[in-house]
Design a protein around this motif. Sequence first.
Motif, short mmCIF file in Angstrom:
data_model
loop_
_atom_site.label_atom_id
_atom_site.label_comp_id
_atom_site.label_asym_id
_atom_site.label_seq_id
_atom_site.Cartn_x
_atom_site.Cartn_y
_atom_site.Cartn_z
N TYR A 69 0.86 -1.19 0.00
CA TYR A 69 0.00 0.00 0.00
C TYR A 69 0.89 1.24 0.00
CZ TYR A 69 -3.82 -3.08 1.47
OH TYR A 69 -4.76 -4.07 1.55
N ASP A 70 0.37 2.36 -0.52
CA ASP A 70 1.15 3.60 -0.46
C ASP A 70 0.74 4.46 0.75
OD1 ASP A 70 -1.21 4.91 -1.21
OD2 ASP A 70 -0.54 5.23 -3.26
N LEU A 71 -0.46 4.27 1.29
CA LEU A 71 -0.98 4.99 2.48
C LEU A 71 -1.04 6.49 2.31
CD1 LEU A 71 0.56 3.01 5.47
CD2 LEU A 71 -1.53 2.56 4.18
N ILE B 83 8.58 -0.18 3.91
CA ILE B 83 9.68 -0.75 3.13
C ILE B 83 10.52 0.38 2.56
CG2 ILE B 83 10.30 -2.26 1.21
CD1 ILE B 83 8.84 -3.63 3.56
N THR B 84 9.88 1.27 1.81
CA THR B 84 10.53 2.47 1.25
C THR B 84 9.51 3.59 1.30
OG1 THR B 84 9.83 1.96 -1.01
CG2 THR B 84 11.98 1.11 -0.33
N ASP B 85 9.88 4.77 0.81
CA ASP B 85 8.92 5.87 0.76
C ASP B 85 7.68 5.44 0.01
OD1 ASP B 85 10.46 7.61 2.21
OD2 ASP B 85 11.30 8.63 0.46
N TYR C 29 6.40 1.94 11.48
CA TYR C 29 5.10 1.28 11.37
C TYR C 29 4.01 2.33 11.25
CZ TYR C 29 7.72 -2.68 13.10
OH TYR C 29 8.66 -3.67 13.24
N GLN C 30 2.92 1.94 10.60
CA GLN C 30 1.74 2.79 10.50
C GLN C 30 0.53 1.91 10.83
OE1 GLN C 30 1.60 6.05 9.39
NE2 GLN C 30 3.73 6.26 8.83
N VAL C 31 -0.44 2.52 11.46
CA VAL C 31 -1.75 1.90 11.60
C VAL C 31 -2.70 2.80 10.84
CG1 VAL C 31 -3.58 1.19 13.16
CG2 VAL C 31 -1.19 0.91 13.84
N ALA C 32 -3.37 2.24 9.84
CA ALA C 32 -4.23 3.04 8.97
C ALA C 32 -5.52 2.29 8.66
CB ALA C 32 -3.50 3.38 7.67
N SER C 33 -6.55 3.04 8.34
CA SER C 33 -7.84 2.46 7.98
C SER C 33 -7.75 1.80 6.61
CB SER C 33 -8.90 3.56 7.97
OG SER C 33 -10.09 3.06 7.44
N LEU C 34 -8.39 0.65 6.50
CA LEU C 34 -8.45 -0.04 5.20
C LEU C 34 -9.76 0.27 4.47
CD1 LEU C 34 -6.92 -3.47 6.20
CD2 LEU C 34 -5.89 -1.71 4.78
N ASP C 35 -10.59 1.13 5.06
CA ASP C 35 -11.83 1.58 4.41
C ASP C 35 -12.73 0.44 3.99
OD1 ASP C 35 -11.04 4.24 4.68
OD2 ASP C 35 -9.94 4.18 2.79
#
Length: 195
Positions: free
Chosen positions: A30-32, A71-73, A52-58
């Motif tokens: 994902y690009d987030l 992993i990377t930008d 790490y990020q915690v984000a909504s998957l909608d």
Amino acid sequence: MKFKVLVIVLACVVLCGCKKEDKYKDYKHYDLIEKNHISFNYMDDNRRIHEYQVASLDDEFEPTNGLFYKITDNDYILLDTEYPHANELPKEGNKACRNIFYDRKYYILSDYGFRLTEYNLNGEKFEKKENYLNIDSLYRKNTEYKDISYSCIEKIENNIMYINDYHQTTIDGEHENFSSIKCSLDDYKCEINKD
């Protein structure tokens, strides 16, 4: 002779298409970008920073959050999903009420039975375990309770989780409010915070 061997080796490399294997190929990427999220990073013993990020998957049917590893930008892999049951992500800033990062760990506290989900983070690998906070010491003897709730995780310090605005309601409708309780992350026992 050396020239022929070199030509054969180069031809093999070109024809084989040998390339480095992507160790993240089995993950969803994902690009987030433009995602509501909370983030956390730590430096490991080799001085490498892990983010790490915690984000909504909608998910339109049930709100779902994902735990992601950078992993990377703009390239994150999905490590695990959670069905938050009121573990909302913040609208602004980096603080969520029932999700918190602390000491290479990510915690989610659920209203349902005071279940505490703990992720022990190690790069793209993690261990997940679930426990229940022991709030027995907060009950009055011989009293039945119909509703127990809290507002937010305030912080974690020295392996103690501080939870704000704890409420209990008895079957008879009596309310008991405590400004804060504290729970050990070693044995999961909770008590009223008198500090």
